[in-house]
Design a protein around this motif. Structure first.
Motif, PDB file in Angstrom:
ATOM      1  N   CYS A 405       0.814  -1.207   0.000  1.00  0.00           N
ATOM      2  CA  CYS A 405       0.000   0.000   0.000  1.00  0.00           C
ATOM      3  C   CYS A 405       0.854   1.266   0.000  1.00  0.00           C
ATOM      4  O   CYS A 405       1.844   1.360   0.717  1.00  0.00           O
ATOM      5  CB  CYS A 405      -0.925   0.007   1.207  1.00  0.00           C
ATOM      6  N   SER A 406       0.420   2.217  -0.814  1.00  0.00           N
ATOM      7  CA  SER A 406       1.100   3.509  -0.829  1.00  0.00           C
ATOM      8  C   SER A 406       0.591   4.358   0.329  1.00  0.00           C
ATOM      9  O   SER A 406      -0.273   3.938   1.079  1.00  0.00           O
ATOM     10  CB  SER A 406       0.823   4.217  -2.149  1.00  0.00           C
ATOM     11  N   GLY A 407       1.113   5.571   0.448  1.00  0.00           N
ATOM     12  CA  GLY A 407       0.747   6.440   1.567  1.00  0.00           C
ATOM     13  C   GLY A 407      -0.718   6.855   1.529  1.00  0.00           C
ATOM     14  O   GLY A 407      -1.387   6.764   0.504  1.00  0.00           O
ATOM     15  N   LEU A 408      -1.215   7.319   2.677  1.00  0.00           N
ATOM     16  CA  LEU A 408      -2.610   7.763   2.752  1.00  0.00           C
ATOM     17  C   LEU A 408      -2.639   9.261   2.456  1.00  0.00           C
ATOM     18  O   LEU A 408      -2.949  10.070   3.321  1.00  0.00           O
ATOM     19  CB  LEU A 408      -3.167   7.452   4.138  1.00  0.00           C
ATOM     20  N   TYR A 409      -2.334   9.589   1.200  1.00  0.00           N
ATOM     21  CA  TYR A 409      -2.089  10.997   0.853  1.00  0.00           C
ATOM     22  C   TYR A 409      -3.255  11.910   1.178  1.00  0.00           C
ATOM     23  O   TYR A 409      -3.081  12.977   1.733  1.00  0.00           O
ATOM     24  CB  TYR A 409      -1.754  11.114  -0.631  1.00  0.00           C
ATOM     25  N   THR A 410      -4.441  11.485   0.803  1.00  0.00           N
ATOM     26  CA  THR A 410      -5.586  12.377   1.028  1.00  0.00           C
ATOM     27  C   THR A 410      -6.311  12.037   2.312  1.00  0.00           C
ATOM     28  O   THR A 410      -6.971  12.861   2.903  1.00  0.00           O
ATOM     29  CB  THR A 410      -6.594  12.286  -0.137  1.00  0.00           C
ATOM     30  N   THR A 411      -6.206  10.764   2.752  1.00  0.00           N
ATOM     31  CA  THR A 411      -6.994  10.351   3.912  1.00  0.00           C
ATOM     32  C   THR A 411      -6.469  10.949   5.206  1.00  0.00           C
ATOM     33  O   THR A 411      -7.240  11.291   6.081  1.00  0.00           O
ATOM     34  CB  THR A 411      -7.023   8.820   4.017  1.00  0.00           C
ATOM     35  N   SER A 412      -5.156  11.103   5.326  1.00  0.00           N
ATOM     36  CA  SER A 412      -4.629  11.655   6.566  1.00  0.00           C
ATOM     37  C   SER A 412      -5.121  13.099   6.719  1.00  0.00           C
ATOM     38  O   SER A 412      -5.454  13.553   7.801  1.00  0.00           O
ATOM     39  CB  SER A 412      -3.108  11.617   6.573  1.00  0.00           C
ATOM     40  N   TRP A 413      -5.218  13.772   5.599  1.00  0.00           N
ATOM     41  CA  TRP A 413      -5.732  15.139   5.608  1.00  0.00           C
ATOM     42  C   TRP A 413      -7.182  15.142   6.108  1.00  0.00           C
ATOM     43  O   TRP A 413      -7.557  15.921   6.965  1.00  0.00           O
ATOM     44  CB  TRP A 413      -5.652  15.706   4.197  1.00  0.00           C
ATOM     45  N   ASN A 414      -7.984  14.203   5.590  1.00  0.00           N
ATOM     46  CA  ASN A 414      -9.369  14.115   6.034  1.00  0.00           C
ATOM     47  C   ASN A 414      -9.454  13.875   7.528  1.00  0.00           C
ATOM     48  O   ASN A 414     -10.301  14.434   8.204  1.00  0.00           O
ATOM     49  CB  ASN A 414     -10.099  12.981   5.307  1.00  0.00           C
ATOM     50  N   GLU A 415      -8.589  13.023   8.032  1.00  0.00           N
ATOM     51  CA  GLU A 415      -8.656  12.705   9.454  1.00  0.00           C
ATOM     52  C   GLU A 415      -8.323  13.913  10.307  1.00  0.00           C
ATOM     53  O   GLU A 415      -8.911  14.124  11.358  1.00  0.00           O
ATOM     54  CB  GLU A 415      -7.723  11.539   9.778  1.00  0.00           C
ATOM     55  N   LEU A 416      -7.392  14.736   9.834  1.00  0.00           N
ATOM     56  CA  LEU A 416      -7.084  15.964  10.571  1.00  0.00           C
ATOM     57  C   LEU A 416      -8.340  16.813  10.718  1.00  0.00           C
ATOM     58  O   LEU A 416      -8.658  17.313  11.787  1.00  0.00           O
ATOM     59  CB  LEU A 416      -6.013  16.767   9.828  1.00  0.00           C
ATOM     60  N   ILE A 417      -9.055  16.929   9.636  1.00  0.00           N
ATOM     61  CA  ILE A 417     -10.292  17.716   9.652  1.00  0.00           C
ATOM     62  C   ILE A 417     -11.272  17.114  10.665  1.00  0.00           C
ATOM     63  O   ILE A 417     -11.879  17.814  11.466  1.00  0.00           O
ATOM     64  CB  ILE A 417     -10.958  17.714   8.255  1.00  0.00           C
ATOM     65  N   GLN A 418     -11.405  15.768  10.628  1.00  0.00           N
ATOM     66  CA  GLN A 418     -12.351  15.107  11.521  1.00  0.00           C
ATOM     67  C   GLN A 418     -11.997  15.384  12.979  1.00  0.00           C
ATOM     68  O   GLN A 418     -12.862  15.689  13.785  1.00  0.00           O
ATOM     69  CB  GLN A 418     -12.320  13.589  11.312  1.00  0.00           C
ATOM     70  N   VAL A 419     -10.708  15.300  13.314  1.00  0.00           N
ATOM     71  CA  VAL A 419     -10.290  15.480  14.694  1.00  0.00           C
ATOM     72  C   VAL A 419     -10.649  16.882  15.162  1.00  0.00           C
ATOM     73  O   VAL A 419     -11.150  17.087  16.258  1.00  0.00           O
ATOM     74  CB  VAL A 419      -8.763  15.244  14.819  1.00  0.00           C
ATOM     75  N   ARG A 420     -10.394  17.843  14.266  1.00  0.00           N
ATOM     76  CA  ARG A 420     -10.730  19.215  14.627  1.00  0.00           C
ATOM     77  C   ARG A 420     -12.209  19.331  14.952  1.00  0.00           C
ATOM     78  O   ARG A 420     -12.620  19.998  15.857  1.00  0.00           O
ATOM     79  CB  ARG A 420     -10.415  20.126  13.432  1.00  0.00           C
TER      80      ARG A 420
END
Length: 420
Positions: A405-420
DNA sequence: TCTGGGGTCCTAGGACCC
DNA sequence: TCTGGGGTCCTAGGACCC
């Protein structure tokens, strides 16, 4: 006219969008569980790697450094797909998203003279803004637009856009299209047609409709008419799905009911989540379990059964307990199971549900619905933090191979938003 | 050792009815 | 001896798509 937009080698292009070094290299993307090749770059196609090849048959090429491989990363692909589709929606009077990498733009109302330049600009814009290369085929019917799309992809000279808009062009294009490439014919139908002398799409279009009807039924006639330029494939209305399925193959075979219970709980929970996301509820819950069909030396067993609920449901507790009841009905010890799944059908809008005459369990149902809403909020990061006891520490993607698997390029960004 | 997942539509055949 | 005919609805399975 219809303009069919198709992303080239979509999953590979998504990987390349975030790893430009993969450009020009032979790359393949694998299905879930690292099972089969489901996407290929042009370079890997030229190496002769076929769609659907089991990974273990080409793994030696990876080990020799001749082929680059990625496990599938559907969150990433879904995200890039949404970005591409939003650009298409800006120009199309009506956009029908047909699959993760394909969409029909209904261009009725756009002047024919403007179509080509509009689509050429779109190809460039999508590439520049998302990194994804696309091809566009334009014609009067969806089936002809598919044909046009093949030409847009195959010949560099078209620069990604091919228009088939006159009887002469249609004839020419159909004569160059093998019958097996026609949308709706399928690999089973093609050899039979070839045996009857129908080698190209043009041969097919020139047969009388009765001949087609007799051999291929109403679906055959539909395809035949579309090739004549008569629209038969309706525009999809914005309807909800009629069935929802969550299933997986396992990395290792499973024999015990306990472990199957874990998996099926998770699949059922995922179905319930999808129902709630759609704003629907299901009245029938089905479960299937499969042994490994490639292991001819082992006993085979492919049961499927379902249960009908009194009232359509979408809560995790209700769907899970229904599914586990069905699992107990079909489970037999002594087999090695490779795959399982949950299918919910008889789907209705949540707000149209009629309460049962006997209201004694409405309180339970209300409680279950509230529990599910909380689960959706807590789990929205994709981490599956909140689960039923039957799901224990499980996640429905556990026990599934994903080694490249490659990196979670867009998903990690989404998770940051969710945490906020 | 190792072989995907999620949909739609059509049809044949059985159950049931009169 | 001899056992109809026509219709509807439902379901399972197959074919197709990406």
């Amino acid at each position: 006219m219809y303009a069919l937009v198709d992303c080239n080698n979509f999953f590979v292009s998504c990987e390349r969008a975030f790893q430009p070094a993969l450009e020009g290299c032979p790359v393949v993307v694998l299905s879930n569980n690292d099972g089969c090749v489901v996407a290929r770059s042009n370079e890997s196609k030229e190496m002769g790697i076929k769609m659907g090849t089991p990974f273990f048959k080409v793994k030696h090429l990876v080990d020799q450094g001749k082929l680059i491989v990625r496990s599938s990363n559907y969150t990433l692909y879904g995200d890039l797909s949404a970005r591409v589709m939003s650009l298409l929606a800006e120009v199309a009077p009506k956009l029908e998203v047909y699959s993760i990498d394909e969409a029909f733009m209904n261009m009725d109302g756009v002047r024919d003279a403007d179509l080509r330049s509009l689509c050429s600009a779109l190809v460039k814009k999508v590439r520049r803004w998302t990194g994804i290369p696309v091809s566009i085929g334009i014609a009067d019917t969806k089936t002809l637009a598919k044909v046009a799309n093949h030409f847009a992809k195959r010949y560099k000279g078209y620069k990604g856009v091919c228009v088939i808009d006159t009887p002469q062009k249609i004839r020419k294009a159909l004569s160059l299209t093998p019958i097996g490439d026609v949308w709706g014919i399928g690999w089973r139908g093609a050899p039979k047609l070839e045996a009857a002398g129908v080698k190209t799409a043009l041969d097919f279009a020139e047969r009388p409709s009765e001949w087609v009807r007799g051999r291929m039924g109403v679906t055959g006639v539909r395809t035949w008419s579309e090739l004549q330029g008569i629209r038969m494939v309706e525009d999809e209305k914005d309807e909800k799905r009629k069935s929802i399925c969550t299933s997986r193959s396992f990395a290792n075979m499973i024999t015990g009911l306990d472990e199957l219970t874990l998996r099926v709980s998770d699949f059922a929970g995922k179905c319930a989540e999808k129902l709630r996301k759609d704003g629907t509820a299901a009245r029938t819950v089905g479960v299937f379990i499969h042994t490994n069909r490639f292991r001819e030396d082992l006993g085979q067993y492919y049961p499927m059964a379902s249960v009908r609920l009194d009232v359509p449901a979408s809560s995790t507790p209700e769907i899970v307990s229904a599914a586990l009841g069905v699992l107990k009905m079909v489970y037999r010890p002594g087999f090695e199971y490779k795959r399982a799944g949950v299918i919910v059908t008889d789907i209705v809008d949540s707000d149209s549900i009629q309460q049962t005459l006997f209201g004694f369990d409405s309180e339970t149902r209300d409680r279950d619905d509230r529990i599910s809403r909380v689960m959706d909020i807590v789990n929205s990061s994709g981490k599956n933090t909140l689960r039923l006891a039957t799901q224990r520490g499980g996640h429905y993607a556990d026990g599934i191979r994903r080694e490249y698997c490659s990196g979670l390029y867009t998903t990690s960004w989404n998770e940051l938003i969710q945490v906020r």
